[in-house]
Write an enzyme that holds these catalytic residues in place. Structure first.
Site, PDB file in Angstrom:
ATOM      1  CB  SER A   1     -14.060  15.627 -23.097  1.00 38.04           C
ATOM      2  OG  SER A   1     -14.780  16.554 -23.843  1.00 38.04           O
TER       3      SER A   1
ATOM      4  CG  ASP B   1     -12.893  20.638 -19.335  1.00 32.29           C
ATOM      5  OD1 ASP B   1     -12.581  19.312 -19.535  1.00 32.29           O
ATOM      6  OD2 ASP B   1     -13.185  21.258 -20.056  1.00 32.29           O
TER       7      ASP B   1
ATOM      8  CD  GLU C   1     -15.883  19.066 -22.297  1.00 25.18           C
ATOM      9  OE1 GLU C   1     -16.148  18.013 -22.839  1.00 25.18           O
ATOM     10  OE2 GLU C   1     -14.741  18.912 -21.556  1.00 25.18           O
TER      11      GLU C   1
END
Ligand SMILES: *[C@@H]1O[C@H](CO)[C@@H](O)[C@H](O)[C@H]1NC(C)=O
Ligand SMILES: *[C@@H]1O[C@H](CO)[C@@H](O)[C@H](O)[C@H]1NC(C)=O
Ligand SMILES: *[C@@H]1O[C@H](CO)[C@@H](O)[C@H](O)[C@H]1NC(C)=O
Ligand SMILES: *[C@@H]1O[C@H](CO)[C@@H](O)[C@H](O)[C@H]1NC(C)=O
Ligand SMILES: *[C@@H]1O[C@H](CO)[C@@H](O)[C@H](O)[C@H]1NC(C)=O
Ligand SMILES: *[C@@H]1O[C@H](CO)[C@@H](O)[C@H](O)[C@H]1NC(C)=O
Ligand SMILES: *[C@@H]1O[C@H](CO)[C@@H](O)[C@H](O)[C@H]1NC(C)=O
Length: 628
Positions: free
Chosen positions: A535, A310, A306
């Site tokens: 996400s 990002d 994750e």
């Protein structure tokens, strides 16, 4: 264990404390809150008495209504006005949310009489933080803590109810960790390693040559996003004044060498920033990692996928803007020694209180973590949501991903209430259900973009992949905010009773917006791969909002701040409506994707002009419009 004093202004209340209001006589305890232990958790027995808890006590905020009003007022665009952009200063917000003197006195007295002498405050004193062992917390809250284990093996120290002396009920909103089982998992849906580009059977590539040249279904790149959404030629004017940040929880940390490799391939001029972006560690959160993942780290689990996603998306989209990576410690451990779970404290509030205490905060923050709303007690969700309102009031846009389970999961077996009755229902997700954040759903394909959906089955790597549908829903905790009045009731009424009883018609509905969210080009453990999820959509949308802020700030205008009142009144014109896509979930066909706003893709995906001649007209027009 000591509290990290860089986070909170510390204070030690000694015996000499002076109380402004007379001390009340003690009142008997009564239950303040009970919350069902969510499905999938089982009680393993009493927690060890010496297990340490970081208790966060939320005191009633005195003038929150006034802060709320500020958020909905028209922006003030005169830079000389004291409320330029309608954004409040750190000091203004502190003044509005601080508790009444009487509240502070009564709570101090209660803590002192229970032997708690060392405590720390949030900047506005609306939260008190104490480190305390389970045995003492049990006395303080007249409760019993147990170790609860999730069916995935992780464990938490929690309770199903807690109490306060009767006279404190109106002064304390919430105390955590007590009844909250929120774990806020990253909203990323799969990870696929591949040898060659892949096109599923039946997929028609775009006919627009510009788009066809740069956008492949598998994998989608920065250049594709820039082209599709019209930011490719945009030259930033005030990077440095304008900044962007993203959140990491649960031990996630960006791995700089992976970020570097990704950027070298997909945004080469940004590659040096892979080693330069700022890593901010809060309450023991891990720093961005300078070295590649070790074999053991990579074998562990999903570590840092994750965070890498990002970092790669945001650095790729917003170079040369400064990027901040916030890592907050405190995470439910995975497979701990059952009697001594390590730090099982709530990190989400820790993060927001840290940020509230900073004077210089990036104008846009992306957060790709969430959990079922029903795992979070209402009082706690309410206070965390109010902290997000404080960020908005200061001119900070907080974007969150809408979740990857559609209405709550693939089939009806996951879409059940938590009240012991297992009633079939849609399961909204928190924090997207909070009315003070901007929730971002996912799309896929390009001409046109449609709501993201993938049925379980074989993926491009010939491995089995799970169900994925862009998160969608209506809150059971938060009423519909007034900014949604113009679109949500009309959508609900057009449903003509469809799914009646399965969702709260009067709740805050999400998402507000959408962006690409399937098969992002991605680097992890030194290897190229792809990854999907809302996400991915959230940092992508956050990046674009940040580019709009650059333009606004360079024209002497305030940044967008809390987006939703603007978005629902006029900002929506800067987005392309999404009209199709499969949203099957909870054993239903899902809410229909319709013309105009809908609770799957909101107002749609960004449509920025790619001309350098553009100017933003904040008060009356969409994102970027041609003026010359
Ligand atoms: C704002 O104040 C500055 C300095 O006092 C002045 O130069 C400027 O013209 C003012 N701007 C507006 C829009 O009134
Ligand atoms: C093709 O897409 C580009 C990028 O969005 C756009 O500027 C252009 O107008 C499109 N061309 C046609 C013929 O629609
Ligand atoms: C990574 O490198 C930077 C710059 O040399 C250093 O300040 C930082 O402490 C390093 N981080 C870790 C986790 O080693
Ligand atoms: C991570 O990379 C190393 C080195 O290439 C490799 O041996 C290992 O299998 C990879 N681990 C995972 C989980 O992919
Ligand atoms: C609800 O589901 C849980 C777990 O799936 C089960 O243990 C429980 O007995 C069910 N309760 C009812 C009332 O059906
Ligand atoms: C949506 O996906 C489900 C599950 O794969 C499938 O059964 C259904 O036919 C699809 N619906 C549409 C309209 O494509
Ligand atoms: C997946 O399986 C198909 C059919 O067996 C084969 O043609 C294809 O090359 C495989 N793809 C990968 C990435 O292994």
């Amino acid at each position: 264990m000591k509290l990290d004093l860089t986070i909170f202004l510390s204070a030690v209340i000694g015996a000499q404390a002076v109380f402004a209001t007379p001390i009340r006589s003690r009142t008997p305890y009564s239950v303040k809150e009970t919350h069902n232990v969510p499905r999938k958790w089982k009680n393993l027995g009493r927690a060890a008495g010496d297990h340490m808890l970081h208790l966060q006590i939320g005191l009633k905020q005195d003038k929150f209504d006034e802060l709320d009003r500020h958020l909905y007022e028209a922006p003030v665009s005169d830079p000389n006005h004291s409320r330029y952009g309608n954004h409040l200063s750190f000091e203004d917000v502190t003044e509005l949310v601080k508790p009444a003197e009487e509240t502070l006195d009564l709570v101090h007295e209660w803590l002192l009489t229970n032997g708690v002498r060392e405590l720390a405050y949030s900047p506005a004193k609306d939260w008190i933080n104490i480190y305390i062992d389970v045995e003492s917390a049990e006395k303080l809250l007249d409760t019993e803590y147990s170790v609860f284990q999730h069916e995935d093996g992780s464990a938490l120290v929690r309770t199903s109810h807690w109490s306060l002396p009767a006279h404190l009920h109106e002064h304390i909103d919430t105390v955590q960790p007590t009844t909250s089982f929120m774990r806020s998992a990253p909203q990323k849906s799969d990870y696929i390693q591949f040898d060659q580009p892949y096109t599923p059977p039946g997929y028609k590539p775009p006919t627009n040559e510009t788009i066809a040249k740069v956008c492949r279904l598998f994998t989608v790149t920065i250049e594709c996003f820039q082209t599709l959404y019209g930011t490719i030629d945009y030259q930033q004017k005030v990077p440095g004044i304008n900044k962007i940040a993203f959140n990491n929880y649960l031990g996630q940390r960006p791995i700089r060498p992976d970020v570097f490799s990704f950027l070298q391939k997909y945004r080469p001029e940004a590659a040096p920033n892979a080693y330069a972006f700022k890593s901010i560690e809060i309450d023991g959160g891990p720093a961005a990692q300078n070295t590649s993942l070790t074999f053991e780290q990579a074998a562990g689990d999903d570590i840092s996928k994750e965070a890498n996603l990002d970092a790669q998306t945001i650095l790729g989209m917003t170079y040369p803007q400064p990027v901040y990576s916030y890592s907050t410690g405190g995470s439910p451990p995975f497979l701990p020694d059952i009697n001594t779970p390590t730090n099982t404290n709530e990190p989400y509030l820790t993060w927001v209180n840290y940020v509230m205490g900073q004077k210089d905060v990036p104008q846009v923050i992306s957060s790709s973590y969430g959990d079922d709303e029903q795992t979070v007690p209402k009082s706690y969700a309410d206070r965390v949501c109010k902290q997000y309102a404080q960020l908005g009031a200061r001119g900070i846009s907080l974007l969150v991903s809408s979740g990857d389970g559609g209405l709550g999961g693939e089939d009806s077996s996951g879409c059940l209430t938590n009240d012991g009755k297992n009633t079939t229902t849609f399961i909204p997700s928190f924090p997207p259900s909070c009315p003070y954040v901007t929730a971002v759903g996912a799309t896929q394909e390009f001409e046109p973009e449609v709501a993201a959906f993938r049925a379980p089955g074989l993926g491009p790597d010939n491995k089995t992949h799970g169900f994925y549908a862009s998160g969608s829903g209506f809150s059971n905790y938060f009423d519909r905010p007034s900014y949604q009045d113009a679109v949500v009731p009309a959508y609900v009424s057009a449903l003509g009773g469809l799914y009646e009883g399965l969702y709260n018609k009067n709740g805050r509905s999400y998402p507000d917006l959408a962006a690409q969210g399937l098969y992002f080009a991605f680097w992890w453990n030194g290897t190229e791969s792809s990854i999907s999820g809302t996400s991915a959509s959230c940092p992508l949308m956050s990046s674009i909002i940040s580019l709009v802020n650059d333009e606004l700030i360079s024209c002497g205008k305030p940044p967008l701040g809390f987006l939703n009142p603007w978005l629902y009144s006029k900002g929506y014109k800067g987005f392309t409506d999404i009209l199709g896509g499969n949203t099957s979930s909870c054993g239903t066909a899902g809410f229909p994707v319709t013309k105009g706003w809908d609770p799957i893709t909101g107002f749609g995906t960004p449509s920025c002009s790619n001309s350098q001649k553009t100017r933003v007209i904040y008060n009356s027009d969409p994102l970027f419009i041609e003026t010359e």
